[in-house]
Write an enzyme that holds these catalytic residues in place. Sequence first.
Site, short mmCIF file in Angstrom:
data_model
loop_
_atom_site.label_atom_id
_atom_site.label_comp_id
_atom_site.label_asym_id
_atom_site.label_seq_id
_atom_site.Cartn_x
_atom_site.Cartn_y
_atom_site.Cartn_z
N GLY A 1 0.71 -1.46 0.27
CA GLY A 1 -0.09 -0.17 0.14
C GLY A 1 0.97 1.26 -0.22
O GLY A 1 1.96 1.68 -0.71
N ASP B 1 7.62 -4.38 8.85
CA ASP B 1 6.31 -4.61 8.68
C ASP B 1 5.97 -5.86 9.31
O ASP B 1 6.98 -6.81 9.55
CB ASP B 1 5.84 -4.96 7.12
CG ASP B 1 4.43 -4.64 6.88
OD1 ASP B 1 4.21 -3.71 6.15
OD2 ASP B 1 3.72 -5.76 7.22
N TYR C 1 -11.32 4.98 14.64
CA TYR C 1 -10.22 4.87 13.64
C TYR C 1 -10.22 6.74 13.48
O TYR C 1 -9.16 7.24 13.55
CB TYR C 1 -10.85 4.80 12.18
CG TYR C 1 -9.80 4.86 11.14
CD1 TYR C 1 -8.62 4.05 10.99
CD2 TYR C 1 -10.00 5.74 10.12
CE1 TYR C 1 -7.59 4.27 9.82
CE2 TYR C 1 -8.99 6.08 9.13
CZ TYR C 1 -7.78 5.44 8.94
OH TYR C 1 -6.76 5.42 8.02
N1 LIG Z 1 -5.91 3.64 2.22
C1 LIG Z 1 -6.32 4.54 2.64
O1 LIG Z 1 -7.44 5.02 1.87
C2 LIG Z 1 -5.99 5.84 3.67
C3 LIG Z 1 -4.90 5.06 4.58
N2 LIG Z 1 -4.46 5.89 5.41
C4 LIG Z 1 -3.48 5.25 6.34
O2 LIG Z 1 -2.28 4.98 5.61
C5 LIG Z 1 -1.62 4.01 6.27
C6 LIG Z 1 -1.07 3.11 5.36
O3 LIG Z 1 -2.48 2.36 4.87
P1 LIG Z 1 -2.84 1.61 3.67
O4 LIG Z 1 -1.35 1.49 2.97
O5 LIG Z 1 -4.06 2.10 3.00
O6 LIG Z 1 -3.15 0.21 4.33
P2 LIG Z 1 -2.57 -1.43 3.88
O7 LIG Z 1 -3.35 -2.24 4.77
O8 LIG Z 1 -2.79 -1.50 2.54
O9 LIG Z 1 -1.11 -1.35 4.47
C7 LIG Z 1 -0.72 -1.24 5.92
C8 LIG Z 1 0.69 -1.97 5.96
O10 LIG Z 1 0.90 -1.99 7.23
C9 LIG Z 1 1.26 -3.09 8.11
N3 LIG Z 1 1.07 -3.21 9.22
C10 LIG Z 1 -0.12 -3.39 9.92
N4 LIG Z 1 -0.17 -3.37 11.23
C11 LIG Z 1 1.27 -3.30 11.38
C12 LIG Z 1 2.05 -3.24 12.54
N5 LIG Z 1 1.32 -3.43 13.89
N6 LIG Z 1 3.25 -3.22 12.57
C13 LIG Z 1 3.87 -2.96 11.47
N7 LIG Z 1 3.36 -2.96 10.31
C14 LIG Z 1 1.85 -3.23 10.45
C15 LIG Z 1 0.58 -4.16 7.13
O11 LIG Z 1 1.04 -5.48 7.17
C16 LIG Z 1 0.63 -3.46 5.73
O12 LIG Z 1 1.69 -4.02 5.04
C17 LIG Z 1 -2.30 3.73 7.54
O13 LIG Z 1 -1.64 4.38 8.43
C18 LIG Z 1 -3.96 4.15 7.23
O14 LIG Z 1 -4.68 4.67 8.34
C19 LIG Z 1 -4.84 7.15 5.45
C20 LIG Z 1 -5.81 7.92 4.69
C21 LIG Z 1 -6.46 6.76 3.72
C1 LIG Z 2 -13.30 4.99 6.20
C2 LIG Z 2 -14.35 5.22 4.98
C3 LIG Z 2 -15.62 5.24 5.31
C4 LIG Z 2 -16.71 5.51 4.55
C5 LIG Z 2 -17.83 6.11 4.95
C6 LIG Z 2 -17.85 7.60 5.56
O1 LIG Z 2 -18.39 7.59 6.78
C7 LIG Z 2 -17.28 8.52 4.71
C8 LIG Z 2 -17.28 9.81 5.41
C9 LIG Z 2 -16.75 10.83 4.77
C10 LIG Z 2 -16.95 12.22 5.47
O2 LIG Z 2 -18.15 12.43 5.03
C11 LIG Z 2 -15.88 13.23 4.78
C12 LIG Z 2 -14.86 12.35 4.39
O3 LIG Z 2 -14.02 12.62 3.69
C13 LIG Z 2 -15.13 10.93 4.52
C14 LIG Z 2 -14.77 10.04 3.41
C15 LIG Z 2 -13.10 9.74 3.31
C16 LIG Z 2 -12.80 8.65 4.44
C17 LIG Z 2 -11.49 8.31 4.08
C18 LIG Z 2 -10.81 7.42 5.24
C19 LIG Z 2 -9.77 6.89 4.50
C20 LIG Z 2 -8.61 6.30 5.51
O4 LIG Z 2 -8.05 7.07 6.23
O5 LIG Z 2 -8.67 4.97 5.56
#
Ligand SMILES: NC(=O)C1=CN([C@@H]2O[C@H](COP(=O)(O)OP(=O)(O)OC[C@H]3O[C@@H](n4cnc5c(N)ncnc54)[C@H](O)[C@@H]3O)[C@@H](O)[C@H]2O)C=CC1
Ligand SMILES: CCCCCC(=O)/C=C/[C@H]1[C@H](O)CC(=O)[C@@H]1CCCCCCC(=O)O
Length: 256
Positions: free
Chosen positions: A16, A36, A151
């Site tokens: 990711g 990771d 979250y």
């Molecule tokens: N995907 C999205 O829409 C968004 C994600 N984020 C944030 O971005 C960051 C990365 O998320 P993504 O890439 O989407 O998730 P993902 O699930 O694709 O990747 C997360 C990675 O973190 C690792 N991981 C999970 N728990 C762990 C731990 N306890 N210790 C070490 N590694 C661990 C997983 O194994 C994985 O490789 C997170 O903090 C998430 O909250 C923020 C906004 C939007």
């Molecule tokens: C985590 C997604 C939940 C989607 C449903 C929801 O409650 C959406 C809420 C939106 C709010 O009205 C304004 C926003 O920007 C929200 C959507 C974006 C959520 C992104 C979170 C992504 C993440 O950190 O994983």
Amino acid sequence: MALKGKTAVVTGAALGIGKAITEILLQNGAKVTLLDINETAGKTLKEALNKQYGEERSLFFECNVESEEQIKAAFQSTVDTFRGIDIVCNNAGILNEKQWEKTVSVNVMGLIRVSYVALEYMNKLNGGKGGTVINVASVAGLTPVPACPVYTATKHAVVGFTRAMAAASSASGYGLRFNAVCPSLVKTDLIASLMDNLGQFSHLAYATQCSSVQRAMNPSEIAECVFELVTDKAKNGEILMKEASMKKYMTFPTLI
Ligand SMILES: NC(=O)C1=CN([C@@H]2O[C@H](COP(=O)(O)OP(=O)(O)OC[C@H]3O[C@@H](n4cnc5c(N)ncnc54)[C@H](O)[C@@H]3O)[C@@H](O)[C@H]2O)C=CC1
Ligand SMILES: CCCCCC(=O)/C=C/[C@H]1[C@H](O)CC(=O)[C@@H]1CCCCCCC(=O)O
């Protein structure tokens, strides 16, 4: 090669957004330690990076941000191999409203734990050479996401911690910059498994999502924001929101 000679540690680096951050740092000349819990994905990525950049440019350690022992071991091995750490990216995070204590443990306690270990190695007051810490928060750290209250709380905590640490660092002379990026939706496994991980407020997901969510971004778009915060030495205590069509440095009220 803006980062030639620099060393970075990235948590949650195997997949990711963390994978994209790792790639942009390597592309710009840094050496990178990937941490990771997913050993299979971590080793697979490390092999691919060896072919592209050379074995000596990266390390992978299976490391859970919930374990101080594992974090300290990974930081020490990084220093032993790369002779220092300049950049730490706190990216590891989960979205699981059912296992809400785990979400707090990883997203808040894990991020603080890694940051404090980073301070031990990088704080100029401890003999470190300073550097930069980038935290991956979320738009859920700026606005309520009703389907995911826990979250939301964790990401608000990340924003608050980042700003307070930036202020502490500049007040005390740690020589460290702390900044955060707040992405909206990004195409990763976290979003692919979203509906399975919502809890008692899952009925709120559909309506809110439809009304407000834009195009889901590619992880590389967030990595570019992280790179901006790493390389712009004027940035400390900044919270950079990133959506598909725009990015914006946030402003906050001052109380005094
Ligand atoms: N995907 C999205 O829409 C968004 C994600 N984020 C944030 O971005 C960051 C990365 O998320 P993504 O890439 O989407 O998730 P993902 O699930 O694709 O990747 C997360 C990675 O973190 C690792 N991981 C999970 N728990 C762990 C731990 N306890 N210790 C070490 N590694 C661990 C997983 O194994 C994985 O490789 C997170 O903090 C998430 O909250 C923020 C906004 C939007
Ligand atoms: C985590 C997604 C939940 C989607 C449903 C929801 O409650 C959406 C809420 C939106 C709010 O009205 C304004 C926003 O920007 C929200 C959507 C974006 C959520 C992104 C979170 C992504 C993440 O950190 O994983």
